[in-house]
Design a protein around this motif. Structure first.
Motif, PDB file in Angstrom:
ATOM      1  N   ARG A   1       0.832  -1.311  -0.091  1.00  0.00           N
ATOM      2  CA  ARG A   1      -0.009   0.340   0.069  1.00  0.00           C
ATOM      3  C   ARG A   1       0.880   1.314   0.115  1.00  0.00           C
ATOM      4  O   ARG A   1       0.720   2.174  -0.780  1.00  0.00           O
ATOM      5  CB  ARG A   1      -0.850   0.085   1.095  1.00  0.00           C
ATOM      6  N   VAL A   2       1.685   1.222   0.907  1.00  0.00           N
ATOM      7  CA  VAL A   2       2.524   2.407   0.878  1.00  0.00           C
ATOM      8  C   VAL A   2       3.390   2.691  -0.440  1.00  0.00           C
ATOM      9  O   VAL A   2       3.607   3.804  -0.797  1.00  0.00           O
ATOM     10  CB  VAL A   2       3.744   2.350   2.015  1.00  0.00           C
ATOM     11  N   ALA A   3       3.953   1.493  -0.956  1.00  0.00           N
ATOM     12  CA  ALA A   3       4.536   1.690  -2.312  1.00  0.00           C
ATOM     13  C   ALA A   3       3.602   2.413  -3.333  1.00  0.00           C
ATOM     14  O   ALA A   3       3.968   3.055  -4.127  1.00  0.00           O
ATOM     15  CB  ALA A   3       5.204   0.374  -2.778  1.00  0.00           C
TER      16      ALA A   3
ATOM     17  N   PHE B   1      -0.068   2.205  15.977  1.00  0.00           N
ATOM     18  CA  PHE B   1      -1.200   2.158  15.398  1.00  0.00           C
ATOM     19  C   PHE B   1      -2.011   1.211  16.462  1.00  0.00           C
ATOM     20  O   PHE B   1      -1.510   0.356  16.624  1.00  0.00           O
ATOM     21  CB  PHE B   1      -1.204   1.516  13.964  1.00  0.00           C
ATOM     22  N   SER B   2      -3.304   1.777  16.466  1.00  0.00           N
ATOM     23  CA  SER B   2      -4.005   0.909  17.144  1.00  0.00           C
ATOM     24  C   SER B   2      -4.704  -0.226  16.287  1.00  0.00           C
ATOM     25  O   SER B   2      -4.301  -0.079  15.047  1.00  0.00           O
ATOM     26  CB  SER B   2      -5.196   1.722  17.843  1.00  0.00           C
ATOM     27  N   ASN B   3      -5.988  -0.880  16.924  1.00  0.00           N
ATOM     28  CA  ASN B   3      -6.264  -2.055  15.747  1.00  0.00           C
ATOM     29  C   ASN B   3      -6.857  -1.549  14.613  1.00  0.00           C
ATOM     30  O   ASN B   3      -7.614  -0.539  14.653  1.00  0.00           O
ATOM     31  CB  ASN B   3      -7.527  -2.773  16.349  1.00  0.00           C
ATOM     32  N   VAL B   4      -6.412  -2.103  13.398  1.00  0.00           N
ATOM     33  CA  VAL B   4      -6.848  -1.648  11.979  1.00  0.00           C
ATOM     34  C   VAL B   4      -8.181  -2.395  11.418  1.00  0.00           C
ATOM     35  O   VAL B   4      -8.208  -3.614  11.844  1.00  0.00           O
ATOM     36  CB  VAL B   4      -5.838  -1.782  10.994  1.00  0.00           C
TER      37      VAL B   4
ATOM     38  N   GLU C   1      -7.671   1.578   7.676  1.00  0.00           N
ATOM     39  CA  GLU C   1      -6.396   1.144   6.711  1.00  0.00           C
ATOM     40  C   GLU C   1      -5.881   2.377   6.141  1.00  0.00           C
ATOM     41  O   GLU C   1      -4.758   2.496   5.925  1.00  0.00           O
ATOM     42  CB  GLU C   1      -6.726  -0.047   5.878  1.00  0.00           C
ATOM     43  N   ASP C   2      -6.996   3.080   5.554  1.00  0.00           N
ATOM     44  CA  ASP C   2      -6.578   4.363   4.639  1.00  0.00           C
ATOM     45  C   ASP C   2      -5.876   5.132   5.672  1.00  0.00           C
ATOM     46  O   ASP C   2      -4.915   5.956   5.228  1.00  0.00           O
ATOM     47  CB  ASP C   2      -7.515   4.980   4.039  1.00  0.00           C
TER      48      ASP C   2
ATOM     49  N   ARG D   1      -7.666  -4.380  -4.618  1.00  0.00           N
ATOM     50  CA  ARG D   1      -6.818  -3.093  -5.054  1.00  0.00           C
ATOM     51  C   ARG D   1      -7.250  -2.095  -4.010  1.00  0.00           C
ATOM     52  O   ARG D   1      -8.562  -1.556  -4.070  1.00  0.00           O
ATOM     53  CB  ARG D   1      -7.051  -2.883  -6.455  1.00  0.00           C
ATOM     54  N   PRO D   2      -6.316  -1.337  -3.281  1.00  0.00           N
ATOM     55  CA  PRO D   2      -6.758  -0.113  -2.558  1.00  0.00           C
ATOM     56  C   PRO D   2      -7.182   1.081  -3.375  1.00  0.00           C
ATOM     57  O   PRO D   2      -6.861   1.063  -4.785  1.00  0.00           O
ATOM     58  CB  PRO D   2      -5.407   0.123  -1.905  1.00  0.00           C
TER      59      PRO D   2
END
Lengths: 346, 337
Positions: free
Chosen positions: A17-19, A173-176, A209-210, B13-14
């Motif tokens: 996701r970060v990538a 981070f808390s629970n995602v 998560e976002d 897909r995000p």
């Protein structure tokens, strides 16, 4: 000159996701993703480097690529998916090697972001309702995952102290929850009967998560130094979370609950001991420091639960969407073939 | 199964950028710490005074100001319960109030003196003497104030409550909060609530009938330090009657050790049969509100003078003790006051 970023755990949920977000950022020149397995998301220009779990070749990579930013997402916080030995290897040894590589004289690293967890606060009866970044644990760490994350944070602090000119941000981070993430909590919430502890109804806090990825990008952009809690606003009782997901509670006996948890884990229902603690005493995370630094959350705790519940309902009809399959030749073609027109950096 | 790194694996897909801003959150204070006249079903105006207090920084001496949630006027996320951040539920509290009303009015016939000294707004730390094997003073004070002023009272109590199944739930839903300095600071300083604490701790209710109305040590004066840090007045309360609702004849330390309780009493009520273990005697309860003690120190200091804390604590203890003597002098009958 733009950033040259190293992301750990490219094959994991967060690394991928970060990538993806980094790729969309035109100020990022180079993205190198380390991982033990291939990425599971579609990436355009991230360079995937396969490594072992403890990054023994890392110092060579740091020297060779001259990265200036490290995003350390590859930390195991879900103890149900790996043995404590492997967790120690990934979390503690991996972080140790990462910072060893980052502190060699040739390193040009000036930004480090580490994705830790509020597991480091523990969950006991003696806790305050809200944990701030400076709160101390009420009891000594009991579980391997807590101990390993505390050791990781120790390395982060040491590195920050030894390299005062490097901006080091430690995010807890808390629970995602969210549309896609899979954790012991989401697995529990997808069962028709959701485990709980009889006579307890703890208050929990979730982060979408976002917002996790946004928080990582935010501290990177702002070059924020220090430790920050990341958690959506508001506490929800476990019974309320379960009701929001349209499920029912299956209470476990409060006496011998950790035993019950480990028995359930034997038959395939993940209930790691730190989750049993959480379902007994809960945990509240004070998120105001990051807010004061200017970050605004898109989702509250309740919003994250609702996003998860809606996605779970969709999944119950459609099933999981197909996963992206990484093919080395194809990826190489898109990245390096002269036939491909690369104009993503304008 | 494929080993999962970090927190999990991805499924789809995000779609980071495409999340519409209106899909999600609302005011950050959706835990809904309530004040005043809010009715249990009403969640619309939850972003109230207490919420603003919570968002302000603890180190800002200027008090509640400035900082505002960026999208505070978005749609409120649906909540299915009204349990606030402290675990208190106004709905359950109201339900219990209906049950407790006759006990308060007819059984204990609670009477207040100086009720007007309890502030209608702003934080204050109330301290009282504590007595009876199952103390009747805490529910009487909390019920009385909530009924008259319509504002919640949070009762601080020992963390051991939190360990006991069911009890921890009942206790926290009805306004009990673990007596942690951070909790007290947040309740008093940032949210300006009314907080009740019994500085004697379990030593108060754990004393035998022979020692009735003799105040125990007021801990280490932690309550004074909390009020100093939070910059709120201390309101001492003296209560007569709770000692007689469930007098302890003797204690069984072996049983207490076995069950992990602070004390295991044999009460006079037990002599009347098994029901007596829970049912209190109908002693008349009289609560006298003393003059508020304003602590003349700057709030938010990391540390306060130990001697100042102990002097204040001892002063308040003596004031309550003197008031108890006075009230007992005037009391003609345990049952009729």
């Amino acid at each position: 000159m733009g950033r040259r970023v190293l992301v750990t755990g490219l094959g994991s949920f967060w690394g991928g996701r970060v990538a993806q977000v980094l790729e969309a950022d035109s100020s990022v020149d180079v993205i190198i993703g380390l991982g033990t397995r291939a990425p599971t998301v579609e990436l355009e220009r991230t360079e995937y480097v396969r490594t072992d779990e403890s990054y023994s070749i890392l110092s060579r990579i740091v020297r060779a690529t001259q990265v200036d930013t490290i995003i350390h997402t590859f930390l195991v916080v879900d103890s149900s998916q790996s043995s404590s030995r492997r967790m120690h290897e990934i979390n503690v040894i991996g972080t140790m090697n990462l910072f060893a590589a980052a502190s060699q004289p040739e390193s040009r690293v000036c930004n480090v972001v580490v994705k830790s967890s509020t597991l480091v606060y523990g969950s006991t009866y003696a806790d305050p309702v809200w944990f701030t970044e400076d709160s101390r644990r009420s009891a000594l760490p009991k579980h391997p995952v807590e101990r390993s994350l505390l050791e990781v944070e120790g390395y982060v602090r040491d590195y920050a102290a030894d390299n005062p000119d490097v901006s080091v941000s430690l995010l807890r981070f808390s629970n995602v929850l969210g549309e896609d993430i899979v954790t012991p909590i989401t697995r529990a919430l997808e069962r028709p009967l959701v485990p709980s502890i009889f006579g307890f109804d703890p208050r929990l806090q979730f982060v979408h998560e976002d917002d996790v990825v946004r928080a990582i990008m935010y501290v990177l952009d702002q070059e924020l130094d220090g430790t920050f809690n990341v958690a959506g606003d508001g506490l929800l009782t476990w019974s309320e979370v379960v009701a929001m997901c349209g499920k029912r509670l299956a209470p476990l006996p409060p006496v011998g609950r950790s035993l019950a948890g480990s028995l359930l884990s034997r038959i395939g229902i993940d209930l790691p001991p730190e989750l049993v603690d959480l379902l007994t005493y809960g945990r509240g995370i004070d998120n105001r420091r990051l807010k004061r630094a200017g970050f605004d959350y898109w989702h509250t705790s309740a919003g994250a639960v609702r996003a998860f519940a809606e996605a779970a309902r969709l999944r119950s009809t459609f099933g999981d969407r197909p996963e992206y399959h990484y093919e080395r030749d194809v990826e190489q073609f898109f990245r390096h073939s002269p036939a491909v027109v690369r104009d993503h950096r304008t | 199964m494929r080993p999962m790194a970090a927190e999990g694996s991805r499924r789809t897909r995000p779609n980071l950028v495409a999340v519409p801003a209106d899909e999600d959150d609302g005011p950050p204070d959706e835990t809904g710490s309530r004040t005043g006249s809010e009715t249990p079903g009403d969640r619309s105006d939850r972003d109230d005074q207490s919420g603003d207090h919570r968002r302000t920084s603890p180190d800002a001496e200027s008090g509640p100001s400035g900082e505002h949630a960026p999208d505070a006027d978005d749609a409120e996320p649906e909540r299915l319960s009204d349990v606030d951040e402290w675990g208190r539920s106004q709905h359950l509290r109201d339900l219990l109030a209906q049950l407790y009303d006759p006990i308060y009015d007819k059984w204990f016939r609670v009477e207040w003196e100086g009720f007007e000294k309890i502030p209608r707004e702003g934080g204050a730390l109330m301290v009282a003497n504590h007595a009876g094997a199952i103390p009747a003073d805490a529910p009487s004070i909390m019920h009385g104030i909530e009924r008259e002023l319509g504002r919640p009272v949070y009762g601080l109590a020992d963390e051991m409550f939190k360990k006991v199944p069911v009890v921890n739930l009942a206790w926290s839903r009805l306004g009990g909060v673990q007596a942690h300095p951070d909790n007290a600071y947040r309740l008093l300083r940032e949210q300006q609530h009314l907080v009740l604490v019994f500085p004697e701790g379990s030593k108060g209710p754990g004393k035998t009938y022979a020692e009735r109305y003799r105040l125990r040590r007021f801990g280490r004066g932690g309550f004074v330090q909390i009020a100093m840090r939070a910059g709120v007045p201390i309101i001492p309360l003296a209560i007569v009657g709770s000692e007689e609702t469930m007098p302890i004849l003797t204690k069984v330390p072996a049983v207490a050790r076995l069950l992990g309780l602070p004390y295991a009493p044999i009460t006079a009520n037990m002599l009347l049969g098994p029901l007596g273990a829970l049912v209190p005697f109908p002693a008349k309860i009289r609560i006298r509100v003393l003059d508020p003690v304003h602590l003349d120190v700057l709030p938010d200091q990391p540390r306060y003078s130990r001697s100042r804390i102990m002097d204040t604590s001892e002063g308040i203890r003596n004031a309550i003790q003197e008031e108890l003597y006075d009230m007992l002098r005037r009391r003609h009958s345990v049952w009729f006051g």
